[in-house]
Scaffold this active site. Structure first.
Site, PDB file in Angstrom:
ATOM      1  N   ASP A   1       0.944  -1.102   0.109  1.00 50.85           N
ATOM      2  CA  ASP A   1       0.102  -0.008  -0.086  1.00 50.85           C
ATOM      3  C   ASP A   1       0.810   1.397  -0.165  1.00 50.85           C
ATOM      4  O   ASP A   1       1.813   1.313   0.865  1.00 50.85           O
ATOM      5  CB  ASP A   1      -0.970  -0.081   1.292  1.00 50.85           C
ATOM      6  CG  ASP A   1      -1.986  -0.989   1.083  1.00 50.85           C
ATOM      7  OD1 ASP A   1      -2.753  -1.004   0.035  1.00 50.85           O
ATOM      8  OD2 ASP A   1      -2.031  -1.847   2.079  1.00 50.85           O
TER       9      ASP A   1
ATOM     10  N   ASP B   1     -10.805  -5.141  -0.518  1.00 54.79           N
ATOM     11  CA  ASP B   1      -9.833  -4.721   0.227  1.00 54.79           C
ATOM     12  C   ASP B   1     -10.125  -3.902   1.301  1.00 54.79           C
ATOM     13  O   ASP B   1     -10.916  -2.677   1.186  1.00 54.79           O
ATOM     14  CB  ASP B   1      -8.735  -3.953  -0.645  1.00 54.79           C
ATOM     15  CG  ASP B   1      -7.502  -3.381   0.319  1.00 54.79           C
ATOM     16  OD1 ASP B   1      -7.404  -3.922   1.514  1.00 54.79           O
ATOM     17  OD2 ASP B   1      -6.754  -2.881  -0.193  1.00 54.79           O
TER      18      ASP B   1
HETATM   19  C1  DX5 Z   1      -6.544   0.169   3.392  1.00 55.66           C
HETATM   20  C2  DX5 Z   1      -5.529  -0.223   2.539  1.00 55.66           C
HETATM   21  C3  DX5 Z   1      -5.859  -1.786   3.023  1.00 55.66           C
HETATM   22  C4  DX5 Z   1      -5.577  -2.376   4.323  1.00 55.66           C
HETATM   23  C5  DX5 Z   1      -6.402  -3.468   4.682  1.00 55.66           C
HETATM   24  O1  DX5 Z   1      -6.313   1.695   3.046  1.00 55.66           O
HETATM   25  O2  DX5 Z   1      -5.811  -0.339   0.954  1.00 55.66           O
HETATM   26  O3  DX5 Z   1      -4.614  -2.754   2.176  1.00 55.66           O
HETATM   27  O4  DX5 Z   1      -4.282  -2.540   4.616  1.00 55.66           O
HETATM   28  O5  DX5 Z   1      -6.334  -3.443   6.227  1.00 55.66           O
HETATM   29  P1  DX5 Z   1      -7.346  -4.493   6.927  1.00 55.66           P
HETATM   30  O6  DX5 Z   1      -7.436  -5.886   5.990  1.00 55.66           O
HETATM   31  O7  DX5 Z   1      -6.811  -4.467   8.167  1.00 55.66           O
HETATM   32  O8  DX5 Z   1      -8.922  -3.820   6.711  1.00 55.66           O
END
Ligand code: DX5
Length: 217
Positions: free
Chosen positions: A35, A174
Site C-alpha cells: 500500500d 480490500d
Molecule cells: C486500506 C488499505 C488496505 C488495508 C487493509 O487503505 O488499502 O490494504 O491495509 O487492512 P485490513 O485488512 O486490516 O482492513
C-alpha cells in the site's frame, strides 16, 4: 468465476521485522500487496518506491497506489526500484486520476497488469467505460488509508454488478476482510481477497490465511 487469490497486505506487518513477516506468509500467498499513500489522496503516508528495496519475496506484488495524480514518472520509480521483485499489477484510483485511460495504458505498456480501484462512495457507473482497459478492479470495502477498519457490506452491490458484467474479471476487495467477511465478498463475486490486520495481527499468520481460505470453500 476466476480462481480465489489471497493477498496479504504488508501495511499492518511489523515494519521492523518486515522480511521475517513476509517469509512467514509467502508460501501461502498468491500476491503480496504494498500500500502506498501520499497524505493527499488519503490522510496517511507511507514509504514510496524505496520500500521495495527493503525486502525480497518471490511472490509477485500488488502495488496499490493511494496517491493523487500518479504520473508516468512516478510509476516508473516503482518499476525501477528493485528489479529482483516481480510486479503483478499496479492499481490506481479512479478518483485520483484525471486521465485514467492514459495511466492504465502506461502500466500495461510496461507489462504490468493495470487495475482500477474505486472508493466505497464511488458508483460503479463511473468506471464502466474503462472496464476494457483494466484486467482487475479493486472495489474498496473501507475508506482507503488505514488497516483495521470495518468492512462496508453495501459495497457488495457493486461487486455483484461487476461480476454480472464481467464474468472473467479479477475482482479484488480490500478492507475489513477476515473469515467472516470473505465469504460475503466471494458470494457477491469477488475472487481476490486483500487481508492485512487479520493476518499480520494474528498470533499465527499462516493459520489466519488458512481460516480465510476455509471460510470461502
Ligand atoms: C486500506 C488499505 C488496505 C488495508 C487493509 O487503505 O488499502 O490494504 O491495509 O487492512 P485490513 O485488512 O486490516 O482492513
Amino acid at each position: 468465476m476466476p480462481k480465489i487469490k489471497i493477498v496479504p497486505s504488508i501495511l499492518s506487518a511489523n515494519q521492523d521485522k518486515l522480511q521475517d513477516e513476509i517469509n512467514e506468509v509467502e508460501e501461502h500467498s498468491d500476491l503480496l500487496q504494498v500500500d502506498v499513500m501520499d497524505n493527499k489522496f488519503v490522510p496517511n503516508i507511507t514509504s514510496q518506491a524505496e520500500l521495495l528495496k527493503k525486502f525480497y519475496t518471490k511472490v509477485p506484488l500488488d502495488i496499490h497506489l493511494m496517491v493523487k495524480e500518479p504520473s508516468e514518472e512516478y510509476i516508473k520509480t516503482f518499476i525501477n526500484s528493485n528489479k529482483k521483485l516481480k510486479i503483478n499489477n499496479i492499481t490506481v484510483h479512479y478518483e485520483a486520476c484525471s486521465n485514467l485511460e492514459k495511466i492504465l495504458r502506461f502500466i500495461k505498456k510496461n507489462n504490468i497488469i493495470p487495475c482500477i480501484a474505486i472508493n466505497p462512495k464511488t458508483p460503479l457507473g463511473k468506471i464502466k467505460k474503462f472496464l476494457d482497459k483494466a484486467s482487475m478492479v479493486l472495489v474498496m470495502t473501507v475508506e482507503p488509508g488505514f488497516s483495521g477498519q470495518k468492512f462496508i457490506e453495501e459495497c457488495m452491490e457493486k461487486v455483484k454488478e461487476l461480476r454480472r458484467l464481467k464474468p472473467r474479471l479479477d475482482i479484488e476487495v480490500d478492507g475489513g476482510i477476515n473469515d467472516k467477511t470473505a465469504p460475503i465478498a466471494v458470494k457477491a463475486g469477488a475472487n481476490v481477497l486483500v487481508v492485512s490486520s487479520f493476518i499480520f495481527k494474528a498470533e499465527d499468520k499462516v493459520a489466519a490465511i488458512k481460516r480465510v481460505l476455509k471460510s470461502v470453500k
